[in-house]
Motif scaffolding. Structure first.
Motif, PDB file in Angstrom:
ATOM      1  N   GLY A 215      -1.931  -4.252   4.215  1.00  0.00           N
ATOM      2  CA  GLY A 215      -2.943  -3.531   4.569  1.00  0.00           C
ATOM      3  C   GLY A 215      -3.094  -2.023   4.167  1.00  0.00           C
ATOM      4  O   GLY A 215      -2.079  -1.404   3.869  1.00  0.00           O
ATOM      5  N   PRO A 216      -4.352  -1.183   4.510  1.00  0.00           N
ATOM      6  CA  PRO A 216      -4.400   0.146   3.901  1.00  0.00           C
ATOM      7  C   PRO A 216      -3.311   1.158   4.637  1.00  0.00           C
ATOM      8  O   PRO A 216      -2.982   2.121   4.142  1.00  0.00           O
ATOM      9  CB  PRO A 216      -5.842   0.486   4.331  1.00  0.00           C
ATOM     10  N   ASP A 217      -3.014   0.747   5.959  1.00  0.00           N
ATOM     11  CA  ASP A 217      -1.848   1.439   6.521  1.00  0.00           C
ATOM     12  C   ASP A 217      -0.721   1.163   6.408  1.00  0.00           C
ATOM     13  O   ASP A 217       0.391   1.813   7.068  1.00  0.00           O
ATOM     14  CB  ASP A 217      -2.454   1.776   8.175  1.00  0.00           C
ATOM     15  N   GLU A 218      -0.425   0.109   5.652  1.00  0.00           N
ATOM     16  CA  GLU A 218       1.283  -0.451   5.722  1.00  0.00           C
ATOM     17  C   GLU A 218       1.845  -0.017   4.571  1.00  0.00           C
ATOM     18  O   GLU A 218       1.246   0.298   3.331  1.00  0.00           O
ATOM     19  CB  GLU A 218       0.954  -1.957   5.552  1.00  0.00           C
ATOM     20  N   LYS A 219       3.192   0.306   4.684  1.00  0.00           N
ATOM     21  CA  LYS A 219       4.126   0.506   3.382  1.00  0.00           C
ATOM     22  C   LYS A 219       4.940  -0.682   2.948  1.00  0.00           C
ATOM     23  O   LYS A 219       5.277  -1.444   4.012  1.00  0.00           O
ATOM     24  CB  LYS A 219       4.741   1.852   3.909  1.00  0.00           C
ATOM     25  N   VAL A 220       5.364  -0.602   1.825  1.00  0.00           N
ATOM     26  CA  VAL A 220       6.274  -1.791   1.312  1.00  0.00           C
ATOM     27  C   VAL A 220       7.702  -1.112   0.721  1.00  0.00           C
ATOM     28  O   VAL A 220       7.437   0.028   0.206  1.00  0.00           O
ATOM     29  CB  VAL A 220       5.646  -2.439   0.158  1.00  0.00           C
ATOM     30  N   VAL A 221       8.549  -1.974   1.369  1.00  0.00           N
ATOM     31  CA  VAL A 221       9.975  -1.153   1.013  1.00  0.00           C
ATOM     32  C   VAL A 221      10.511  -2.108  -0.026  1.00  0.00           C
ATOM     33  O   VAL A 221      10.528  -3.337  -0.063  1.00  0.00           O
ATOM     34  CB  VAL A 221      10.864  -0.996   2.271  1.00  0.00           C
ATOM     35  N   CYS A 222      11.043  -1.417  -1.178  1.00  0.00           N
ATOM     36  CA  CYS A 222      11.565  -2.379  -2.111  1.00  0.00           C
ATOM     37  C   CYS A 222      12.901  -1.611  -2.469  1.00  0.00           C
ATOM     38  O   CYS A 222      13.217  -0.610  -2.744  1.00  0.00           O
ATOM     39  CB  CYS A 222      10.585  -2.158  -3.646  1.00  0.00           C
ATOM     40  N   GLY A 223      13.975  -2.634  -2.461  1.00  0.00           N
ATOM     41  CA  GLY A 223      15.166  -2.217  -2.561  1.00  0.00           C
ATOM     42  C   GLY A 223      15.460  -2.377  -4.138  1.00  0.00           C
ATOM     43  O   GLY A 223      14.924  -3.413  -4.942  1.00  0.00           O
ATOM     44  N   LEU A 224      16.091  -1.140  -4.928  1.00  0.00           N
ATOM     45  CA  LEU A 224      16.283  -1.189  -6.101  1.00  0.00           C
ATOM     46  C   LEU A 224      17.727  -1.433  -6.532  1.00  0.00           C
ATOM     47  O   LEU A 224      18.527  -0.987  -5.637  1.00  0.00           O
ATOM     48  CB  LEU A 224      16.062   0.185  -6.954  1.00  0.00           C
ATOM     49  N   GLY A 242       0.816   2.976  -5.168  1.00  0.00           N
ATOM     50  CA  GLY A 242       1.056   4.304  -5.343  1.00  0.00           C
ATOM     51  C   GLY A 242       2.023   4.836  -4.324  1.00  0.00           C
ATOM     52  O   GLY A 242       3.121   4.061  -4.093  1.00  0.00           O
ATOM     53  N   ASP A 243       1.651   5.803  -3.563  1.00  0.00           N
ATOM     54  CA  ASP A 243       2.720   6.180  -2.499  1.00  0.00           C
ATOM     55  C   ASP A 243       3.017   5.438  -1.425  1.00  0.00           C
ATOM     56  O   ASP A 243       3.502   5.675  -0.389  1.00  0.00           O
ATOM     57  CB  ASP A 243       2.229   7.746  -2.237  1.00  0.00           C
ATOM     58  N   ARG A 244       2.294   4.407  -1.480  1.00  0.00           N
ATOM     59  CA  ARG A 244       2.516   3.297  -0.113  1.00  0.00           C
ATOM     60  C   ARG A 244       3.817   2.401  -0.461  1.00  0.00           C
ATOM     61  O   ARG A 244       4.077   1.461   0.333  1.00  0.00           O
ATOM     62  CB  ARG A 244       1.332   2.419   0.104  1.00  0.00           C
ATOM     63  N   LEU A 245       4.178   2.718  -1.675  1.00  0.00           N
ATOM     64  CA  LEU A 245       5.574   1.946  -2.113  1.00  0.00           C
ATOM     65  C   LEU A 245       7.085   2.900  -1.559  1.00  0.00           C
ATOM     66  O   LEU A 245       6.551   4.113  -2.308  1.00  0.00           O
ATOM     67  CB  LEU A 245       5.372   1.502  -3.463  1.00  0.00           C
ATOM     68  N   VAL A 246       7.887   2.331  -0.920  1.00  0.00           N
ATOM     69  CA  VAL A 246       8.936   3.365  -0.919  1.00  0.00           C
ATOM     70  C   VAL A 246      10.277   2.608  -1.515  1.00  0.00           C
ATOM     71  O   VAL A 246      10.359   1.570  -0.949  1.00  0.00           O
ATOM     72  CB  VAL A 246       9.376   3.498   0.664  1.00  0.00           C
ATOM     73  N   CYS A 247      10.872   3.190  -2.596  1.00  0.00           N
ATOM     74  CA  CYS A 247      11.833   2.395  -3.066  1.00  0.00           C
ATOM     75  C   CYS A 247      13.296   3.001  -2.591  1.00  0.00           C
ATOM     76  O   CYS A 247      13.390   4.264  -2.246  1.00  0.00           O
ATOM     77  CB  CYS A 247      12.020   2.606  -4.475  1.00  0.00           C
ATOM     78  N   VAL A 248      14.109   1.934  -2.271  1.00  0.00           N
ATOM     79  CA  VAL A 248      15.327   2.301  -1.676  1.00  0.00           C
ATOM     80  C   VAL A 248      16.491   1.992  -2.540  1.00  0.00           C
ATOM     81  O   VAL A 248      16.619   0.859  -3.154  1.00  0.00           O
ATOM     82  CB  VAL A 248      15.818   1.742  -0.219  1.00  0.00           C
ATOM     83  N   PHE A 249      17.313   2.738  -3.088  1.00  0.00           N
ATOM     84  CA  PHE A 249      18.249   2.593  -4.043  1.00  0.00           C
ATOM     85  C   PHE A 249      19.706   3.111  -3.457  1.00  0.00           C
ATOM     86  O   PHE A 249      19.945   4.231  -3.129  1.00  0.00           O
ATOM     87  CB  PHE A 249      18.292   3.492  -5.191  1.00  0.00           C
TER      88      PHE A 249
END
Ligand code: XMP
Length: 515
Positions: A215-224, A242-249
């Motif tokens: 959805g347009p207001d939702e963010k995705v978290v991706c573990g690296l 784009g900036d709706r992705l947050v990568c966590v390392f």
């Protein structure tokens, strides 16, 4: 056209995934489905062709896996392979019997002359791979024989009025020297594939799909993790969101030399996505203090990772999705596709129940891809070769490559030795030739002599293996000169190491890792 799949019905062949890969190599989108898929469901999936795989059963056994006979009336081109041939011919009036003696191995196939689109551009005598105990004895008047071997008089057939072909040999294995031509003929000339299933197209479709899902207001978290799957998954999501992705390392302090910087470089400035690096070395080394049992190490590392990752993920506003780099073989083997075959072996090292626990939805943009396709996708998305071609690295990291207790000085020793080995392997142009290569710190000391003095120091083991699937492996036959350079450099440059040994164990009986 590229969206319409070729469905491969799985009758239990060990080669079913290989068939899918071979089909994809020809630019058609292959999907593996259960053998008893209904004709109705098949029609909905709108395939350009069906391939019936081989399998270990006999078609005349009572519980032999069968297919919906309605499939043959759909008008969709069908290619039966081995068991799939026997089933096809049995369905359409042929007779199947045990062979006088099972035929196994390379055989010369005589291609019969005449109108024969399946064998277009194939030599009149060609080598094929056979592996069967039954064969079609009689095909009846509806079929035209296309090829024979000395012990298999009906080795390939075509139906007179239906777009149905069947072959007793295995075109998917490399021992069938013109197997790709034969498969290509079926796909291009019988199914009408235009060979346009390319990575560039895949990116376009995958990006659209992610944008529809999230959805347009939702963010995705991706573990690296530093590995190729999570990196490619993140790169694809970054392209879509784009900036709706947050990568966590999570830097657990158990990484290889330079790993954290490489990940930061690939996902920092170059991408719009947000990168959060969590420095958790102290927590991990704390929980590992004095722990020597490998499983205990794994459990502690797993729990610590989940705690830290959970905390970080829950602190991200509007995070609704957790991305996972699940690949097609995992989906197939875990029975994760409703149209796919039943689960066989599940071997997943991934985050398991985390999404539900976090209240997140799960997004898996690589679930249709094989490993080599993930690499091609990574290159397509502009990831550096150093990430795309990186060897696999276990989640528990260097902790399972230090035999015995893990601490900072030991990690430092191992990191240096490992980076020397990898540097020399790269310099020799052999890194990509090997499947996984690394150093291990052994829990023993041995006597040495350096200059005029006696030393009593630690031992480094060097491991390098060749494997396709990591289930079995052979040790790499590295040149002695390379091993000599690695050994000399490690002993000279890594203080505390006075001996280097090379591991020449296969898997089985050994494993790839030492713990
Ligand atoms: P083994 O040592 O079992 O390794 O022959 C097979 C492959 O799996 C990797 N491996 C792991 N990966 N967590 C992981 O994420 C683990 O605990 C683990 N143990 C082994 C290993 O590096 C090799 O690629």
């Amino acid at each position: 056209m590229a969206d319409r799949p070729v469905l491969i019905l799985d009758f239990g062949s060990q080669y079913v995934q290989l068939i899918a890969r071979r089909v994809r190599e020809q630019g058609a989108f292959a999907k593996i489905v259960r053998h008893d898929i209904t004709a109705e469901r098949c029609r909905e999936l709108n395939p350009i062709g069906l391939i019936l795989s081989g399998g270990p059963s006999s078609v005349y056994e009572e519980n032999a896996p069968k297919c919906d006979s309605g499939l043959f009336r759909l008008g969709v081109p069908i290619l039966g392979i081995c068991y799939g041939m026997q089933l096809t011919c049995q369905n359409l009036g042929g007779a199947v019997q045990p062979c006088p003696s099972a035929e196994y191995g390379r055989t010369e196939l005589n291609v019969l002359t005449g109108e024969n689109v399946l064998f277009q551009n194939v030599d009149p005598k060609t080598i094929v791979w056979m592996s069967h105990g039954d064969q079609v004895r009689e095909v009846g008047p509806e079929f035209i024989p296309l090829a024979a071997t000395p012990s298999c008089p009906v080795a390939a057939v075509r139906h007179k009025s239906l777009p149905v072909y069947a072959i007793q040999f295995h075109p998917e294995v490399s021992h069938t020297t013109q197997g790709s031509t034969i498969l290509g003929n079926f796909l291009n000339h019988v199914c009408g594939s235009d060979g346009s299933w390319t990575m560039a197209q895949f990116v376009e479709r995958a990006v659209d799909l992610v944008r529809e899902q999230v959805g347009p207001d939702e963010k995705v978290v991706c573990g690296l993790s530093g590995g190729v799957d999570s990196a490619v998954c993140a790169a694809l999501l970054a392209r879509a969101l784009g900036d709706r992705l947050v990568c966590v390392f999570v830097d657990n302090g158990l990484l290889r030399q330079g790993e954290r910087d490489q990940v930061a470089q690939a996902f920092g400035e170059s991408s719009q996505a947000e990168l959060r690096v969590v420095d958790a070395e102290a927590e991990f080394l704390g929980t590992l203090a004095n722990i020597t049992d490998p499983q205990d190490k794994r459990i502690r590392i797993g729990h610590t990772f989940i705690d830290i990752f959970k905390n970080e993920a829950l602190s991200i506003p509007n995070a609704a999705w957790l991305a996972q780099g699940t690949l097609y073989p995992d989906v197939i083997e875990s029975g994760g596709d409703p149209d796919g075959p039943a689960a066989t072996i599940k071997h997943h090292h991934n985050v398991g129940g985390l999404p539900a626990e976090l209240g997140f939805k799960l997004i898996e943009p690589l679930r249709d891809l094989f490993k080599d396709e993930v690499r091609r996708l990574g290159l397509e998305l502009g990831l550096p070769e150093s990430i795309v071609w990186r060897h696999p690295f276990p989640g528990p990291g260097l902790a399972v490559r230090i035999l015995g207790a893990v601490d900072k000085p030991r990690l430092e020793l191992l990191r240096k030795a490992d980076s020397i080995f990898l540097e020399e392997l790269h310099a020799a142009g052999l890194y990509r030739e090997t499947s996984q290569s690394f150093a291990v710190l052994l829990p023993i000391k041995s006597v040495g002599v350096m200059g005029d003095g006696r030393t009593y120091d630690q031992v480094i083991g060097i491991r390098s293996v060749q494997t396709d699937d990591f289930m079995t492996a052979d040790f790499s036959r590295l040149p002695y000169d390379l091993l000599a350079r690695v050994s000399t450099r490690i002993v000279n440059e890594v203080k505390g190491i006075n001996r280097v040994v090379y591991d020449i164990t296969t898997k089985p009986p050994g494993t790839i890792e030492w713990e």
